[in-house]
Design a protein around this motif. Structure first.
Motif, mmCIF file in Angstrom:
data_model
loop_
_atom_site.group_PDB
_atom_site.id
_atom_site.type_symbol
_atom_site.label_atom_id
_atom_site.label_comp_id
_atom_site.label_asym_id
_atom_site.label_seq_id
_atom_site.Cartn_x
_atom_site.Cartn_y
_atom_site.Cartn_z
ATOM 1 N N SER A 155 0.763 -1.230 0.138
ATOM 2 C CA SER A 155 -0.085 0.049 -0.162
ATOM 3 C C SER A 155 0.966 1.318 0.147
ATOM 4 O O SER A 155 1.907 1.224 0.551
ATOM 5 C CB SER A 155 -0.986 0.060 1.405
ATOM 6 N N ALA A 156 0.235 2.376 -0.510
ATOM 7 C CA ALA A 156 1.015 3.586 -0.461
ATOM 8 C C ALA A 156 1.415 4.073 1.022
ATOM 9 O O ALA A 156 2.587 4.601 1.119
ATOM 10 C CB ALA A 156 0.048 4.845 -1.143
ATOM 11 N N LYS A 157 0.511 3.792 1.900
ATOM 12 C CA LYS A 157 0.726 4.150 3.186
ATOM 13 C C LYS A 157 1.854 3.336 3.742
ATOM 14 O O LYS A 157 2.774 3.771 4.575
ATOM 15 C CB LYS A 157 -0.462 3.963 4.115
ATOM 16 N N ASP A 158 2.224 1.921 3.287
ATOM 17 C CA ASP A 158 3.223 1.209 3.818
ATOM 18 C C ASP A 158 4.413 1.783 3.106
ATOM 19 O O ASP A 158 5.728 1.847 4.010
ATOM 20 C CB ASP A 158 2.949 -0.228 3.613
ATOM 21 N N TYR A 159 4.511 2.148 1.936
ATOM 22 C CA TYR A 159 5.683 2.916 1.257
ATOM 23 C C TYR A 159 6.079 4.335 1.915
ATOM 24 O O TYR A 159 7.316 4.599 2.151
ATOM 25 C CB TYR A 159 5.566 3.112 -0.324
ATOM 26 N N GLY A 160 5.129 5.275 2.026
ATOM 27 C CA GLY A 160 5.574 6.519 2.332
ATOM 28 C C GLY A 160 6.217 7.133 1.391
ATOM 29 O O GLY A 160 6.456 6.691 0.365
ATOM 30 N N LEU A 161 7.174 8.199 2.031
ATOM 31 C CA LEU A 161 7.965 9.206 0.934
ATOM 32 C C LEU A 161 8.982 8.351 0.756
ATOM 33 O O LEU A 161 9.580 8.634 -0.165
ATOM 34 C CB LEU A 161 8.143 10.376 1.721
ATOM 35 N N SER A 162 9.424 7.273 1.435
ATOM 36 C CA SER A 162 10.812 6.702 1.279
ATOM 37 C C SER A 162 10.661 5.705 -0.054
ATOM 38 O O SER A 162 11.731 5.093 -0.522
ATOM 39 C CB SER A 162 11.049 5.541 2.464
ATOM 40 N N LEU A 163 9.409 5.606 -0.676
ATOM 41 C CA LEU A 163 9.236 5.030 -2.055
ATOM 42 C C LEU A 163 10.216 5.043 -3.052
ATOM 43 O O LEU A 163 10.654 4.488 -3.680
ATOM 44 C CB LEU A 163 7.635 5.250 -2.436
ATOM 45 N N ILE A 164 10.643 6.623 -2.888
ATOM 46 C CA ILE A 164 11.562 7.144 -4.032
ATOM 47 C C ILE A 164 12.959 6.957 -3.612
ATOM 48 O O ILE A 164 13.957 6.987 -4.408
ATOM 49 C CB ILE A 164 11.110 8.563 -4.397
ATOM 50 N N LEU A 165 13.237 6.492 -2.317
ATOM 51 C CA LEU A 165 14.613 6.326 -2.083
ATOM 52 C C LEU A 165 15.063 5.078 -1.618
ATOM 53 O O LEU A 165 15.680 4.876 -0.964
ATOM 54 C CB LEU A 165 15.006 7.164 -0.958
ATOM 55 N N GLY A 166 14.365 3.944 -2.194
ATOM 56 C CA GLY A 166 14.638 2.368 -1.974
ATOM 57 C C GLY A 166 13.732 1.724 -1.255
ATOM 58 O O GLY A 166 13.768 0.480 -0.882
ATOM 59 N N GLY A 167 12.367 2.515 -0.815
ATOM 60 C CA GLY A 167 11.488 1.968 0.156
ATOM 61 C C GLY A 167 10.656 0.760 -0.866
ATOM 62 O O GLY A 167 10.036 -0.222 -0.319
ATOM 63 N N ALA A 168 10.985 0.596 -2.155
ATOM 64 C CA ALA A 168 10.126 -0.211 -2.823
ATOM 65 C C ALA A 168 11.214 -1.219 -3.460
ATOM 66 O O ALA A 168 12.390 -1.132 -3.384
ATOM 67 C CB ALA A 168 9.281 0.487 -4.075
ATOM 68 N N GLU A 169 10.790 -2.429 -3.789
ATOM 69 C CA GLU A 169 11.402 -3.212 -4.541
ATOM 70 C C GLU A 169 11.035 -3.620 -5.937
ATOM 71 O O GLU A 169 10.050 -3.450 -6.262
ATOM 72 C CB GLU A 169 11.361 -4.748 -3.780
ATOM 73 N N ALA A 170 12.192 -4.115 -6.802
ATOM 74 C CA ALA A 170 12.189 -4.297 -8.312
ATOM 75 C C ALA A 170 13.048 -5.091 -8.823
ATOM 76 O O ALA A 170 13.684 -5.402 -7.894
ATOM 77 C CB ALA A 170 12.074 -2.925 -9.032
ATOM 78 N N SER A 171 12.773 -5.665 -9.848
ATOM 79 C CA SER A 171 13.776 -6.507 -10.471
ATOM 80 C C SER A 171 14.429 -5.955 -11.569
ATOM 81 O O SER A 171 13.897 -5.049 -12.117
ATOM 82 C CB SER A 171 13.077 -8.025 -10.885
ATOM 83 N N LEU A 172 15.692 -6.441 -11.766
ATOM 84 C CA LEU A 172 16.491 -5.815 -12.886
ATOM 85 C C LEU A 172 15.808 -6.079 -14.121
ATOM 86 O O LEU A 172 15.471 -5.341 -15.257
ATOM 87 C CB LEU A 172 17.822 -6.471 -12.917
ATOM 88 N N SER A 173 14.989 -7.123 -14.380
ATOM 89 C CA SER A 173 14.350 -7.266 -15.702
ATOM 90 C C SER A 173 13.392 -6.414 -16.060
ATOM 91 O O SER A 173 13.120 -6.036 -17.179
ATOM 92 C CB SER A 173 14.004 -8.949 -15.629
ATOM 93 N N GLU A 174 12.572 -6.410 -15.019
ATOM 94 C CA GLU A 174 11.372 -5.123 -15.218
ATOM 95 C C GLU A 174 11.861 -3.873 -15.454
ATOM 96 O O GLU A 174 11.497 -2.957 -16.065
ATOM 97 C CB GLU A 174 10.340 -5.483 -14.185
ATOM 98 N N LEU A 175 12.965 -3.516 -14.367
ATOM 99 C CA LEU A 175 13.346 -2.046 -14.429
ATOM 100 C C LEU A 175 14.021 -1.925 -15.991
ATOM 101 O O LEU A 175 13.587 -0.850 -16.564
ATOM 102 C CB LEU A 175 14.241 -1.965 -13.526
ATOM 103 N N THR A 176 14.953 -2.808 -16.180
ATOM 104 C CA THR A 176 15.610 -2.582 -17.508
ATOM 105 C C THR A 176 14.618 -2.311 -18.732
ATOM 106 O O THR A 176 14.726 -1.505 -19.591
ATOM 107 C CB THR A 176 16.443 -3.925 -18.157
ATOM 108 N N ALA A 177 13.469 -3.315 -18.762
ATOM 109 C CA ALA A 177 12.461 -3.248 -19.529
ATOM 110 C C ALA A 177 11.844 -2.047 -19.683
ATOM 111 O O ALA A 177 11.404 -1.277 -20.777
ATOM 112 C CB ALA A 177 11.463 -4.202 -19.602
ATOM 113 N N LEU A 178 11.566 -1.363 -18.425
ATOM 114 C CA LEU A 178 10.888 0.019 -18.329
ATOM 115 C C LEU A 178 11.557 0.994 -18.668
ATOM 116 O O LEU A 178 11.113 1.990 -19.571
ATOM 117 C CB LEU A 178 10.452 0.100 -16.716
ATOM 118 N N TYR A 179 13.074 1.060 -18.476
ATOM 119 C CA TYR A 179 13.803 2.213 -19.323
ATOM 120 C C TYR A 179 13.779 2.004 -20.620
ATOM 121 O O TYR A 179 13.713 2.972 -21.311
ATOM 122 C CB TYR A 179 15.087 2.197 -18.443
#
Length: 500
Positions: A155-179
């Motif tokens: 949830s957004a509440k669980d992430y808070g503002l740290s979402l943009i500084l590493g509070g979220a997780e992602a995979s290299l495969s999806e991130l490279t595809a997104l770029y």
């Protein structure tokens, strides 16, 4: 691509051999073809296959890892599209308190204000957090999900503002595809990106909901990221290609990211340990970007990104603030923004002042000869921002003080930076067992000003030039009072909590 696959595998193995002495044993790399979405190389783990203790058979390219700063370009593009920022708008870069959250820049330095595109290129944390506050955590979280990041599932509440500084997780495969998908958009394509085309990827659409103009402006900012070991001189090297890239480093030095794109290729690299062990110095710049550029060196050169002018529009902004000019803005410039942006923020920093002949004092007609009064339009920052901005702009001129006898109203020349209003703090003991101390900080517009500090109406010390003071207030409620040389006062209540 069999040749490229073997080359990337060999490059990762060689790089990890050099990092093994630092306790870093895993790395992954992906190369995508931007126009078609095809996967040209995929190394899920470059670890030594005989070193079973380092999990060489784990596909870390698809593992959930802390994102560090790697999501900042997506936030920047989103803010451009929503008309919340221009590339040249000056964002606040100073100590801030957002509830109980105190974001800090990686280098522990502040610049007062900084242009949004430069803040992205330098990966500054405080401007990014404040920009996320404008966009909204929940809308940005939804944007990431809709763009193809399946791991942003809390949830957004669980992430808070740290979402943009590493509070979220992602995979290299999806991130490279997104770029890669965002580069496809920057090239002028409004249709969804056709990739990723490979069985190693999950069958899901990766397509950021950003405009062509916002995607282009984002990569234009990323072109200014300083390359490892070359500072800004790389632009003068004839054999260097243009790569639009970003790094990321997670909290605790557990994940090092580097993703770069050109109109033809997207290269993503992750370096770390499969078991999540952090290692000092494991940063995106030092541990991941050299591999990424090495992979680009083995790829054919291609075209550079051209501005999609039909998807952009030009607006006039104040050169000092990057916002729409106000009536007192003298220096102006023109900047590109997405064509559908409704940006309308007006410069808050420029003002018109009346002063004496050499503008050493502010005056007015009731206290100074009228024929000796001049009017100047000035760029003036709040006191709390001046204290940092003066360190990066030697030409900045503070607001002249009011001439004695010419005062109109109260002059706010002093600001208390720390503690924040009604703050609550623990003061932990140090490793030596000694009680820690709080570092209080203030700023004054006049360089030579003295500030007298009082805690609970008891005089503590006087500071000049650099207004910082270490104090151990002890548990309980306190009142800090600052008095400057003219008798101006600032009072602030705060609480020190007893150690748990």
């Amino acid at each position: 691509d069999r040749r490229l696959q073997a080359e990337v595998e060999a490059r990762l193995r060689g790089w990890l051999a050099g990092l093994a002495g630092d306790g870093v044993h895993n790395a992954a790399a992906i190369v995508l073809h931007v126009p078609t979405g095809e996967t040209l190389a995929y190394v899920g783990n470059g670890a030594d296959l005989d070193a079973i203790e380092h999990a060489p058979f784990v596909d870390v390219a698809r593992a959930r890892r802390s994102t560090g700063s790697i999501l900042k370009p997506l936030l920047y593009a989103r803010a451009l599209d929503e008309g919340l920022v221009t590339p040249r708008e000056r964002l606040v870069d100073a100590p801030v308190r957002l509830g109980t959250y105190f974001p800090e820049n990686f280098d522990r330095r502040y610049r007062g204000i900084v242009a949004a595109d430069r803040a992205l290129a330098q990966s500054l944390n405080v401007p990014a957090v404040l920009l996320l506050k404008r966009v909204g955590v929940a809308p940005f979280r939804d944007f990431l999900r809709q763009s193809g990041l399946s791991t942003v599932d809390r949830s957004a509440k669980d992430y808070g503002l740290s979402l943009i500084l590493g509070g979220a997780e992602a995979s290299l495969s999806e991130l490279t595809a997104l770029y890669a998908a965002m580069m496809f958009r920057a090239l002028g394509h409004r249709s969804p990106w056709p990739g990723p085309r490979s069985g190693v990827f999950a069958d899901r659409q990766v397509d950021p909901d950003v405009s062509v103009g916002a995607a282009y402006l984002t990569f234009e900012a990323l072109e200014a990221v300083t390359r490892p070991g070359q500072r800004r001189m790389w632009r003068r090297l004839a054999n260097q290609r243009t790569v639009y890239w970003k790094t990321g480093t997670s909290f605790g030095f557990r994940d090092a990211w580097a993703i770069g794109v050109t109109p033809t290729y997207a290269v993503g690299v992750w370096v770390g340990n499969a078991d999540g062990e952090g290692r000092p110095g494991l940063t995106g710049l030092r541990a991941a970007s050299p591999v990424m550029f090495g992979i680009f060196d083995g790829l054919p050169k291609g075209p550079t990104l051209a501005p999609p002018l039909v998807e952009l529009k030009t607006i006039e902004v104040c050169r000092h603030s990057g916002r729409r000019p106000g009536p007192h803005c003298r220096a102006r410039e023109r900047v590109l923004i997405p064509k559908d942006s409704a940006y309308d923020a007006v410069c808050p920093f420029c003002q018109s002042i009346t002063c004496d002949a050499d503008c050493s004092f502010r005056v007015h007609a009731d206290c100074h000869p009228f024929d000796q009064i001049r009017t100047e339009r000035r760029f003036v920052l709040p006191v709390a921002l001046e204290r940092y901005y003066r360190q990066v702009d030697a030409y900045y001129r503070s607001l002249p003080r009011q001439k004695p006898g010419c005062e109109i109203g109260e002059e706010r020349a002093m600001s208390l930076i720390f503690p924040p209003p009604d703050g609550e703090f623990y003061v932990p003991r140090g490793l030596d067992g000694q009680q820690g101390r709080l570092v209080f900080e203030a700023a004054h517009r006049h360089h030579e000003a003295r500030i007298h500090w009082h805690l609970d109406d008891r005089f503590v010390a006087t500071t000049r030039d650099h207004h910082q003071l270490e104090i151990d207030p002890g548990p309980g409620d306190h009142v800090l009072t600052l008095v400057d040389y003219r008798g101006a006062r600032v009072r602030r209540r705060f609480r020190v909590l007893a150690a748990p």
